[in-house]
Design a protein around this motif. Structure first.
Motif, mmCIF file in Angstrom:
data_model
loop_
_atom_site.group_PDB
_atom_site.id
_atom_site.type_symbol
_atom_site.label_atom_id
_atom_site.label_comp_id
_atom_site.label_asym_id
_atom_site.label_seq_id
_atom_site.Cartn_x
_atom_site.Cartn_y
_atom_site.Cartn_z
ATOM 1 N N ASP A 1 48.710 41.684 -13.135
ATOM 2 C CA ASP A 1 48.421 40.876 -14.323
ATOM 3 C C ASP A 1 47.424 39.754 -14.057
ATOM 4 O O ASP A 1 47.140 38.950 -14.933
ATOM 5 C CB ASP A 1 49.715 40.297 -14.893
ATOM 6 C CG ASP A 1 50.489 39.476 -13.882
ATOM 7 O OD1 ASP A 1 49.965 39.220 -12.768
ATOM 8 O OD2 ASP A 1 51.638 39.102 -14.185
ATOM 9 N N GLY A 2 46.910 39.662 -12.824
ATOM 10 C CA GLY A 2 45.943 38.618 -12.491
ATOM 11 C C GLY A 2 46.567 37.312 -12.041
ATOM 12 O O GLY A 2 45.850 36.390 -11.654
ATOM 13 N N TRP A 3 47.882 37.212 -12.088
ATOM 14 C CA TRP A 3 48.583 36.007 -11.655
ATOM 15 C C TRP A 3 49.262 36.241 -10.315
ATOM 16 O O TRP A 3 49.587 37.368 -9.964
ATOM 17 C CB TRP A 3 49.649 35.601 -12.678
ATOM 18 C CG TRP A 3 49.115 35.290 -14.031
ATOM 19 C CD1 TRP A 3 49.243 36.062 -15.146
ATOM 20 C CD2 TRP A 3 48.362 34.151 -14.417
ATOM 21 N NE1 TRP A 3 48.613 35.473 -16.204
ATOM 22 C CE2 TRP A 3 48.053 34.293 -15.785
ATOM 23 C CE3 TRP A 3 47.901 33.023 -13.755
ATOM 24 C CZ2 TRP A 3 47.328 33.359 -16.491
ATOM 25 C CZ3 TRP A 3 47.176 32.090 -14.463
ATOM 26 C CH2 TRP A 3 46.890 32.249 -15.798
ATOM 27 N N SER A 4 49.511 35.169 -9.594
ATOM 28 C CA SER A 4 50.289 35.232 -8.362
ATOM 29 C C SER A 4 51.755 35.011 -8.696
ATOM 30 O O SER A 4 52.096 34.332 -9.663
ATOM 31 C CB SER A 4 49.841 34.124 -7.393
ATOM 32 O OG SER A 4 48.507 34.313 -7.009
ATOM 33 N N ALA A 5 52.629 35.570 -7.871
ATOM 34 C CA ALA A 5 54.064 35.299 -7.988
ATOM 35 C C ALA A 5 54.379 34.124 -7.061
ATOM 36 O O ALA A 5 53.842 34.031 -5.950
ATOM 37 C CB ALA A 5 54.869 36.529 -7.577
ATOM 38 N N THR B 1 44.351 27.065 -7.687
ATOM 39 C CA THR B 1 44.559 25.667 -8.081
ATOM 40 C C THR B 1 45.979 25.189 -7.796
ATOM 41 O O THR B 1 46.304 24.032 -8.054
ATOM 42 C CB THR B 1 44.272 25.481 -9.584
ATOM 43 O OG1 THR B 1 45.188 26.292 -10.330
ATOM 44 C CG2 THR B 1 42.841 25.839 -9.924
ATOM 45 N N ARG B 2 46.827 26.104 -7.314
ATOM 46 C CA ARG B 2 48.257 25.841 -7.041
ATOM 47 C C ARG B 2 49.006 25.435 -8.310
ATOM 48 O O ARG B 2 49.974 24.692 -8.269
ATOM 49 C CB ARG B 2 48.474 24.791 -5.954
ATOM 50 C CG ARG B 2 47.807 25.055 -4.615
ATOM 51 C CD ARG B 2 48.214 26.381 -4.011
ATOM 52 N NE ARG B 2 47.803 26.518 -2.630
ATOM 53 C CZ ARG B 2 46.608 26.919 -2.226
ATOM 54 N NH1 ARG B 2 45.673 27.207 -3.098
ATOM 55 N NH2 ARG B 2 46.336 27.023 -0.946
ATOM 56 N N ALA B 3 48.557 25.937 -9.465
ATOM 57 C CA ALA B 3 49.208 25.625 -10.736
ATOM 58 C C ALA B 3 50.308 26.642 -11.014
ATOM 59 O O ALA B 3 50.052 27.849 -11.082
ATOM 60 C CB ALA B 3 48.186 25.650 -11.873
ATOM 61 N N VAL B 4 51.538 26.148 -11.174
ATOM 62 C CA VAL B 4 52.674 26.981 -11.539
ATOM 63 C C VAL B 4 52.777 26.989 -13.060
ATOM 64 O O VAL B 4 52.750 25.935 -13.693
ATOM 65 C CB VAL B 4 53.982 26.441 -10.909
ATOM 66 C CG1 VAL B 4 55.180 27.239 -11.382
ATOM 67 C CG2 VAL B 4 53.890 26.430 -9.388
ATOM 68 N N LEU B 5 52.871 28.170 -13.648
ATOM 69 C CA LEU B 5 52.988 28.300 -15.096
ATOM 70 C C LEU B 5 54.468 28.192 -15.465
ATOM 71 O O LEU B 5 55.190 29.183 -15.510
ATOM 72 C CB LEU B 5 52.402 29.637 -15.563
ATOM 73 C CG LEU B 5 50.967 29.929 -15.091
ATOM 74 C CD1 LEU B 5 50.523 31.308 -15.538
ATOM 75 C CD2 LEU B 5 50.022 28.851 -15.578
ATOM 76 N N SER B 6 54.905 26.980 -15.716
ATOM 77 C CA SER B 6 56.329 26.687 -15.904
ATOM 78 C C SER B 6 56.988 27.512 -16.997
ATOM 79 O O SER B 6 58.164 27.835 -16.893
ATOM 80 C CB SER B 6 56.536 25.202 -16.182
ATOM 81 O OG SER B 6 56.164 24.456 -15.053
ATOM 82 N N TRP B 7 56.244 27.865 -18.049
ATOM 83 C CA TRP B 7 56.833 28.633 -19.147
ATOM 84 C C TRP B 7 57.144 30.076 -18.753
ATOM 85 O O TRP B 7 57.806 30.797 -19.492
ATOM 86 C CB TRP B 7 55.934 28.588 -20.385
ATOM 87 C CG TRP B 7 54.608 29.263 -20.197
ATOM 88 C CD1 TRP B 7 54.316 30.579 -20.466
ATOM 89 C CD2 TRP B 7 53.410 28.685 -19.710
ATOM 90 N NE1 TRP B 7 53.002 30.848 -20.159
ATOM 91 C CE2 TRP B 7 52.417 29.688 -19.692
ATOM 92 C CE3 TRP B 7 53.063 27.402 -19.277
ATOM 93 C CZ2 TRP B 7 51.114 29.459 -19.271
ATOM 94 C CZ3 TRP B 7 51.760 27.171 -18.850
ATOM 95 C CH2 TRP B 7 50.814 28.188 -18.845
#
Length: 85
Positions: free
Chosen positions: A15-19, A68-74
């Motif tokens: 999906d293009g995101w990291s876990a 960017t080390r941004a966690v997608l909290s939602w």
């Protein structure tokens, strides 16, 4: 998943995101760390830990942007608690 002192983080979807697993430990105050899997779909990382045998880990699994080390909290799961023993 409980398996000794290892926290495995799987990326199951292209999906293009990291876990990423965000976790707290019984032997560390506050947020203990983040375990990123940025290798892509179908991969697993082994985050080796040394938790005291009577300890615990409290973790949630999220998606994030590793660069960017941004966690997608939602996107985060509920928290899970595992004993270290």
């Amino acid at each position: 998943m409980k398996n000794g002192d290892h926290l495995y983080v799987w990326d199951n979807v292209a999906d293009g995101w990291s876990a990423v697993a965000r976790y707290y430990r019984s032997d560390v105050s506050g947020l203990a760390g983040l375990a990123w899997n940025y290798h892509g779909a179908g991969t697993r990382i082994d985050h080796n830990m040394d938790i005291p045998e009577n300890g615990w880990i409290n973790y949630e699994v999220c998606l994030g942007e590793y660069s960017t080390r941004a966690v997608l909290s939602w996107t985060c799961s509920n928290y899970f608690v595992e004993d270290a023993s």
